[in-house]
Design an enzyme around this catalytic site. Structure first.
Site, PDB file in Angstrom:
ATOM      1  N   ASP A 190      -3.924  -0.185   1.204  1.00  0.00           N
ATOM      2  CA  ASP A 190      -2.621  -0.162   0.543  1.00  0.00           C
ATOM      3  C   ASP A 190      -2.561   1.085  -0.336  1.00  0.00           C
ATOM      4  O   ASP A 190      -3.181   1.135  -1.402  1.00  0.00           O
ATOM      5  CB  ASP A 190      -2.426  -1.414  -0.316  1.00  0.00           C
ATOM      6  CG  ASP A 190      -2.238  -2.681   0.513  1.00  0.00           C
ATOM      7  OD1 ASP A 190      -2.753  -2.720   1.652  1.00  0.00           O
ATOM      8  OD2 ASP A 190      -1.585  -3.618   0.034  1.00  0.00           O
ATOM      9  N   LYS A 236       5.658  -1.461   1.670  1.00  0.00           N
ATOM     10  CA  LYS A 236       5.425  -2.474   0.635  1.00  0.00           C
ATOM     11  C   LYS A 236       6.212  -2.097  -0.609  1.00  0.00           C
ATOM     12  O   LYS A 236       6.313  -0.932  -0.972  1.00  0.00           O
ATOM     13  CB  LYS A 236       3.924  -2.531   0.348  1.00  0.00           C
ATOM     14  CG  LYS A 236       3.485  -3.411  -0.812  1.00  0.00           C
ATOM     15  CD  LYS A 236       1.964  -3.351  -0.961  1.00  0.00           C
ATOM     16  CE  LYS A 236       1.474  -4.013  -2.228  1.00  0.00           C
ATOM     17  NZ  LYS A 236      -0.009  -3.917  -2.379  1.00  0.00           N
ATOM     18  N   LYS A 281       5.904  -5.903   3.262  1.00  0.00           N
ATOM     19  CA  LYS A 281       5.160  -6.659   2.267  1.00  0.00           C
ATOM     20  C   LYS A 281       5.857  -6.595   0.915  1.00  0.00           C
ATOM     21  O   LYS A 281       5.793  -5.575   0.232  1.00  0.00           O
ATOM     22  CB  LYS A 281       3.733  -6.104   2.144  1.00  0.00           C
ATOM     23  CG  LYS A 281       2.858  -6.823   1.098  1.00  0.00           C
ATOM     24  CD  LYS A 281       1.445  -6.256   1.090  1.00  0.00           C
ATOM     25  CE  LYS A 281       0.598  -6.829  -0.040  1.00  0.00           C
ATOM     26  NZ  LYS A 281      -0.787  -6.284  -0.038  1.00  0.00           N
TER      27      LYS A 281
END
Length: 330
Positions: free
Chosen positions: A167, A230, A266
């Site tokens: 991430d 995300k 996400k």
């Protein structure tokens, strides 16, 4: 009381193909427009229109469990806490609750465990044999202001320690100044450093000021090869919101129409209640279809969400709410 939940998706994440990316298309980026008021109206209608009850609610909550990146990103994290978190990820719902729901024979895990690089090797060791991948936050998380070569080295170190997902955080300055080429180049470097690991691009949407910026940043990161986009690090003043999520999933839809590639989504930060998880799942189903309510294309970045879901499931089978301390996370 025993109830039967008959609708439950696969418990473990299923690997999906990588997003190869494409050349930066500035015409497409400049053409992006977002109607903020319409986005707010659209998402405000979801909770009332898409309420689910009874067995259907339990099934969707179990689905949500399989889509959680169970996360600990605190300054006081320890190896012991990470190992407890991993144990919870491998058995996220108490066996007695699953048995009462008629799900004792189903293997249910969270989608991943997300930690700092310091704890990647610990999490990989703790999750051996479970099928649960480890995700590592990287690139100077959460501000993303470390030197570029340091960010790349951190990614490579986490992959070497066994992280299957990375991430990353983008440099928000590139978005705020409209330097889309710099954002694209940065994301391409991150993608290359990840090797076979999947890369999730954290936009830190609370810092990007406008939904148009969010949409443009989403599109550029996908063009550069992001496998997921995300919302947040969880450390910004404003994290995941429904209007931001609508903007990002529609960017995913646009990118799929342009390339045929499926990119995951996400929401992270602020999704802590079971009822909120149901709304996000409804949004994904309506906007992108059933493929995007599977853990290979949808994740919640959360730490406390799992505890509330487990409480709701226990209420379903007992008729009473238990104390939160009966559902520890780590």
């Amino acid at each position: 009381m025993k109830t039967e939940v008959t609708t439950l998706p696969a418990a473990a994440p299923v690997a999906h193909s990588r997003n190869d990316g494409m050349a930066l298309d500035m015409a497409a980026v400049r053409a992006v427009q977002v109607n903020t008021e319409a986005s707010i109206r659209r998402t405000a209608s979801l909770p009332g229109r898409r309420a689910v009850k009874g067995d259907a609610q339990s099934a969707w909550l179990l689905k949500a469990v399989t889509c959680i990146d169970l996360t600990t990103l605190n300054g006081d994290d320890t190896e012991g806490r990470v190992r407890r978190l991993c144990a919870k990820a491998a058995q996220p719902v108490r066996p007695d609750i699953l048995e009462a729901l008629g799900m004792a024979d189903r293997r249910i895990t969270t989608g991943a465990v997300c930690v700092y690089h310091r704890f990647v090797a610990t999490a990989v060791d703790a999750l051996q044999g479970t099928g649960v991948p480890v995700a590592a936050v990287s690139t100077g998380f959460p501000a993303g202001l470390a030197p570029h070569h340091t960010k790349l080295a951190e990614i490579e170190a986490s992959v070497a320690d066994g992280a299957q997902e990375i991430d990353i955080v983008i440099t928000r300055e590139h978005v705020l100044t409209g330097n889309w080429q710099a954002l694209y180049d940065e994301m391409r470097d991150y993608r290359a450093a990840c090797g076979d690991a999947h890369v999730k691009a954290i936009l830190a949407t609370g810092d990007l000021k406008t939904l148009r910026n969010v949409a443009r940043a989403s599109l550029v990161c996908m063009m550069a090869g992001a496998d997921f986009i995300k919302t947040s690090t969880g450390k910004e003043g404003v994290n995941a919101t429904l209007p931001v999520s609508l903007t990002m999933v529609r960017a995913i839809r646009q990118y799929r129409e342009m390339t045929g590639a499926k990119v995951g989504y996400k929401p992270a930060g602020g999704v802590s209640k079971a009822k909120d998880a149901l709304v996000y799942l409804a949004l994904m189903k309506e906007e992108l279809g059933l493929d995007w309510v599977q853990p290979d294309l949808f994740r919640f970045g959360a730490s406390s969400l799992l505890g509330d879901i487990e409480r709701q499931l226990e209420h379903r089978v007992t008729g009473a709410y238990s104390a939160a301390i009966r559902h520890p996370i780590g």
